[in-house]
Scaffold this active site. Sequence first.
Site, PDB file in Angstrom:
ATOM      1  N   ARG A   1       1.057  -1.024  -0.103  1.00  0.00           N
ATOM      2  CA  ARG A   1      -0.015   0.011  -0.042  1.00  0.00           C
ATOM      3  C   ARG A   1       0.844   1.126  -0.180  1.00  0.00           C
ATOM      4  O   ARG A   1       2.145   1.134   0.422  1.00  0.00           O
ATOM      5  CB  ARG A   1      -0.825   0.054   1.269  1.00  0.00           C
ATOM      6  CG  ARG A   1      -1.825  -1.192   1.258  1.00  0.00           C
ATOM      7  CD  ARG A   1      -2.560  -1.135   2.605  1.00  0.00           C
ATOM      8  NE  ARG A   1      -3.521  -2.088   2.772  1.00  0.00           N
ATOM      9  CZ  ARG A   1      -3.375  -3.260   3.185  1.00  0.00           C
ATOM     10  NH1 ARG A   1      -2.139  -3.539   3.940  1.00  0.00           N
ATOM     11  NH2 ARG A   1      -4.100  -4.319   3.618  1.00  0.00           N
TER      12      ARG A   1
ATOM     13  N   HIS B   1      -2.645   2.006  -5.768  1.00  0.00           N
ATOM     14  CA  HIS B   1      -3.439   1.003  -5.637  1.00  0.00           C
ATOM     15  C   HIS B   1      -3.365   0.183  -6.677  1.00  0.00           C
ATOM     16  O   HIS B   1      -3.616  -1.040  -6.781  1.00  0.00           O
ATOM     17  CB  HIS B   1      -4.580   1.107  -5.160  1.00  0.00           C
ATOM     18  CG  HIS B   1      -5.176   0.453  -3.657  1.00  0.00           C
ATOM     19  ND1 HIS B   1      -4.207   0.466  -2.420  1.00  0.00           N
ATOM     20  CD2 HIS B   1      -5.920  -0.294  -3.405  1.00  0.00           C
ATOM     21  CE1 HIS B   1      -4.734  -0.154  -1.621  1.00  0.00           C
ATOM     22  NE2 HIS B   1      -5.849  -0.934  -2.110  1.00  0.00           N
TER      23      HIS B   1
ATOM     24  N   HIS C   1      -4.224  -9.372   3.718  1.00  0.00           N
ATOM     25  CA  HIS C   1      -5.780  -9.299   4.155  1.00  0.00           C
ATOM     26  C   HIS C   1      -5.711 -10.450   5.166  1.00  0.00           C
ATOM     27  O   HIS C   1      -5.386 -11.370   5.356  1.00  0.00           O
ATOM     28  CB  HIS C   1      -6.076  -9.977   2.898  1.00  0.00           C
ATOM     29  CG  HIS C   1      -6.265  -9.099   1.595  1.00  0.00           C
ATOM     30  ND1 HIS C   1      -6.555  -9.528   0.450  1.00  0.00           N
ATOM     31  CD2 HIS C   1      -6.181  -7.742   1.613  1.00  0.00           C
ATOM     32  CE1 HIS C   1      -6.489  -8.327  -0.494  1.00  0.00           C
ATOM     33  NE2 HIS C   1      -6.342  -7.262   0.353  1.00  0.00           N
TER      34      HIS C   1
END
Length: 313
Positions: free
Chosen positions: A162, A258, A284
Amino acid sequence: MSTDTTRVTPVERAVRGWLNHLDVERGVSANTLASYRRDLARYTAYLGERGVSDPASVTEAHVSDFLATLREGSADHPPLAASSAARTLVAVRGFHRFLVLEGDTTQDPAGAVSPPRPPARLPKAISIEAVERLLAAASVGDTPASLRDRALLEVLYGAGARISEAVGLDVDDVDTAEGVVRLFGKGGKERVVPLGSYAAEALSAYLVRARPVLAAKGKGTPAIFLNQRGGRLSRQSAWTTLRAAADRAGLSGHLSPHTLRHSFATHLLDGGADVRVVQELLGHASVTTTQIYTMVTVQRLREVYAQSHPRAR
């Protein structure tokens, strides 16, 4: 709704009462009132067609069936998108909640009816060839800023980082010899991700030849990516770097940091990586979040099939 007061049903009368409450006591805007009025006119017409004229007679099944009708459409109305159907349900739920609070009914038939979920938006990814063009365009000359920009974009794509994770990196978070980087994701969750040889080489070149020059202008910071004043590079500056490289590469469309993260995941899955591995690399918490990328690869398979198979059309 009927304008003849002698034929107004209890449901229609209750709707008028709620709209008047929103207008007079809540000061809701005229546009919102008009929207609610249209939505509830369709709702009361639906109930009337099923012989329901009293708000107390409305059941959860009625509300659920009405929602399904919105999505499926009818002879008089085209089907609504999930977002539009959800907006209509907001009006219906507000209406029935008002009736319970006012004591006009004892139960709320709409309270447990969930709005439709909008279709999952597929992450945007660019091709490997486009990524290579973008990364090549990040280097303009051999200046410290050029070396930094190339290293930054290589890390974004090579580690699937990110933007906040990339600009938050400190020198001790990277081991270019081993080709790994330690990223701190949402909630401070830490993960160690391989860099790949291209990203490791770009980072090494930046750390040896460029960062010392930039650091000399500052007051000392452990940050890897530095701005021209020797301070930590901001997210906004990282965005500017990407946009400039995309323009030089001739890549049209909206590209964001992104986009490189999405492309990282998509290209891994296209190459045969297990979704659980990609989940760990992306950081995640749930594999369900990662599985949306499998939809991208399936879509790509369909495109290739349609273009290549002799019986596809």
